[in-house]
Design a protein around this motif. Structure first.
Motif, mmCIF file in Angstrom:
data_model
loop_
_atom_site.group_PDB
_atom_site.id
_atom_site.type_symbol
_atom_site.label_atom_id
_atom_site.label_comp_id
_atom_site.label_asym_id
_atom_site.label_seq_id
_atom_site.Cartn_x
_atom_site.Cartn_y
_atom_site.Cartn_z
ATOM 1 N N THR A 14 28.562 -21.716 15.624
ATOM 2 C CA THR A 14 29.570 -21.222 16.548
ATOM 3 C C THR A 14 30.570 -20.342 15.804
ATOM 4 N N SER B 162 34.401 -17.822 16.470
ATOM 5 C CA SER B 162 35.443 -17.258 17.320
ATOM 6 C C SER B 162 35.529 -15.770 17.026
ATOM 7 N N GLU C 71 37.669 -11.964 17.608
ATOM 8 C CA GLU C 71 38.858 -11.207 17.962
ATOM 9 C C GLU C 71 38.466 -9.742 18.120
ATOM 10 N N THR D 242 40.965 -14.483 22.282
ATOM 11 C CA THR D 242 39.943 -15.089 21.436
ATOM 12 C C THR D 242 38.710 -15.367 22.288
ATOM 13 N N TYR D 243 37.539 -14.991 21.773
ATOM 14 C CA TYR D 243 36.279 -15.162 22.496
ATOM 15 C C TYR D 243 35.372 -16.121 21.723
ATOM 16 N N ASP D 244 34.536 -16.828 22.467
ATOM 17 C CA ASP D 244 33.546 -17.707 21.847
ATOM 18 C C ASP D 244 32.260 -16.935 21.590
#
Length: 451
Positions: free
Chosen positions: A312, A314, A316, A324-326
């Motif tokens: 996983t 994060s 930017e 913030t996106y996953d």
């Protein structure tokens, strides 16, 4: 080179607060700080530059010179796969098809009333027509800038020429046999006719494909955009010879193999209006599938061995400050690529998830091509014996820390596990509750008394 960023404040406590004492020593030891080892979560994170990618993109190009007779979609419109988007009027393409059809019919009638003296002339005429077609194909391939793609297209032209030459050799052998009086005229005429029919059929197929391609259909579902992309080239022999508008390279070079051919200078709109003139290869429309956005990241060779599918991250974006996106790693390329800085990097492909702003509100949806920074959580340890990274120093090639025993500093070798920039896991060497020097390690010597 990927960098290891600062971890979240919650993960960066210098020591566990319960029962911990931290104090500066006297004037002669100014700048030295002692603290108690505690337990905490430690995460090792790698930063990598990335670009937002569309799932796929395809550019439709004009297959021949003419005019854009009909434009049936508007910019920004969503279209389905196979939907008719535009129609091009090309009198020259229609005329070539007519001539190719007549030549094919003539080739099929060939062989009637032919004398021995005519065989050589007919053979030379067939060779000339075939040579002109293959030369035109090679010239088109030679204009492609990508050396790998150029080589692949030239191989395809060579393959088509080999098929013709095989039939031509059979015709040569038959003609030579007749001229030596060793075979009948019918055998030579049959072999020569086969070579002529093959050459005529190839010319007809090309002309027919060009006319069929005058009706531009969406090869994928997506959103319509006028003009083309910057990286483009046809990927098969038919497209190379001007027969069809192929796919365009998307943001991620893996999603498609081809696209529009170049583009206009900056500040010039490359949209073709209805009724506008086009030439073979002119980009008319591009379809972009943004149903599932992704990321294409470049990870340095020193870090890539820690990256694997399923990790996983994060994300930017430069264009979405505070959001913030996953993201999740889908794959890691096996072969490297050269980075802009001259080092070796490996492409990592990620699926881009939802984003959120600092207040918890949904973040705006990114667009393909936007710049991003991916923070990959490559390793993590929970409830780990952890010390500040500043406490660890090198002692003859081994990691070590200063541990206080009975008020005196002693050098203790340690084994480091997960490494954050500010907090590192200690696998062996010290335990929770030990008191260590966390700042000013370069000012301590073995056995020094610390108050």
């Amino acid at each position: 080179m990927a960098t290891r960023p600062r971890l979240l404040t919650a993960l960066l406590a210098v020591v566990a607060l319960t029962g911990t004492t931290a104090a500066s020593c006297g004037d002669d030891q100014s700048g030295v700080t002692v603290a108690q080892v505690g337990r905490s979560e430690v995460a090792e994170v790698i930063d990598a530059p990335a670009t937002v990618t569309a799932r796929a993109a395809a550019t439709l190009t004009a297959p021949a010179d003419g005019t854009l007779a009909s434009l049936r979609v508007q910019p920004g419109q969503r279209v389905a796969r196979g939907q008719v988007l535009a129609v091009i009027d090309s009198p020259s393409a229609q005329e070539r098809l007519k001539q190719a059809r007549e030549a094919l019919r003539a080739a099929r009638r060939a062989g009637r009333g032919v004398g021995v003296g005519d065989l050589g002339g007919r053979r030379r005429g067939t060779d000339k027509a075939a040579a002109e077609a293959f030369d035109a194909a090679r010239q088109a391939a030679g204009k492609i800038g990508d050396p790998q793609l150029r080589s692949a297209l030239l191989l395809q032209v060579d393959s088509a020429q080999q098929q013709y030459e095989s039939a031509a050799r059979a015709a040569d052998q038959a003609v030579a046999a007749v001229q030596r009086g060793m075979a009948g005229l019918n055998n030579a005429v049959s072999a020569l006719s086969a070579a002529q029919r093959l050459q005529a059929q190839q010319a007809y197929d090309l002309a027919k494909a060009t006319v069929d391609a005058l009706t531009l259909r969406a090869p994928i579902a997506g959103v319509v955009q006028p003009g083309g992309t910057r990286a483009a080239a046809p990927t098969d022999l038919t497209s190379l010879l001007g027969a069809a508008g192929g796919g365009a390279a998307g943001i991620d070079p893996a999603v498609l193999g081809a696209g529009a051919q170049g583009g206009p200078p900056p500040g010039v709109d490359d949209a073709v209006p209805a009724g506008g003139r086009v030439t073979a290869g002119t980009p008319v429309l591009t379809i972009v599938d943004i149903g599932q956005l992704g990321l294409l990241a470049e990870v340095d060779e020193t870090d890539v061995l820690l990256v694997r599918a399923g990790l996983t991250a994060s994300v930017e974006l430069d264009a979405a400050t505070g959001a913030t996106y996953d993201a999740t790693v889908r794959s890691v390329d096996v072969l490297p690529t050269s980075s802009a800085r001259g080092g070796v990097t490996y492409r990592v492909r990620l699926g881009l998830g939802a984003g959120r702003l600092g207040e918890g509100e949904p973040a705006p949806t990114p667009r393909p091509g936007m710049n991003a920074v991916v923070h990959l959580r490559v390793r993590e340890a929970t409830d780990a014996v952890a010390v500040p990274a500043s406490a660890v120093f090198s002692d003859d090639g081994r990691d070590a820390v200063w541990v206080l025993r009975d008020g005196r500093a002693g050098r203790v070798p340690v084994t480091v596990g997960v490494q954050g920039q500010d907090l590192v896991q200690i696998v062996s060497g010290v335990r929770a509750g030990d008191r260590i020097v966390v700042r000013g390690t370069d000012r301590i010597h073995d056995g020094q008394e610390l108050k």
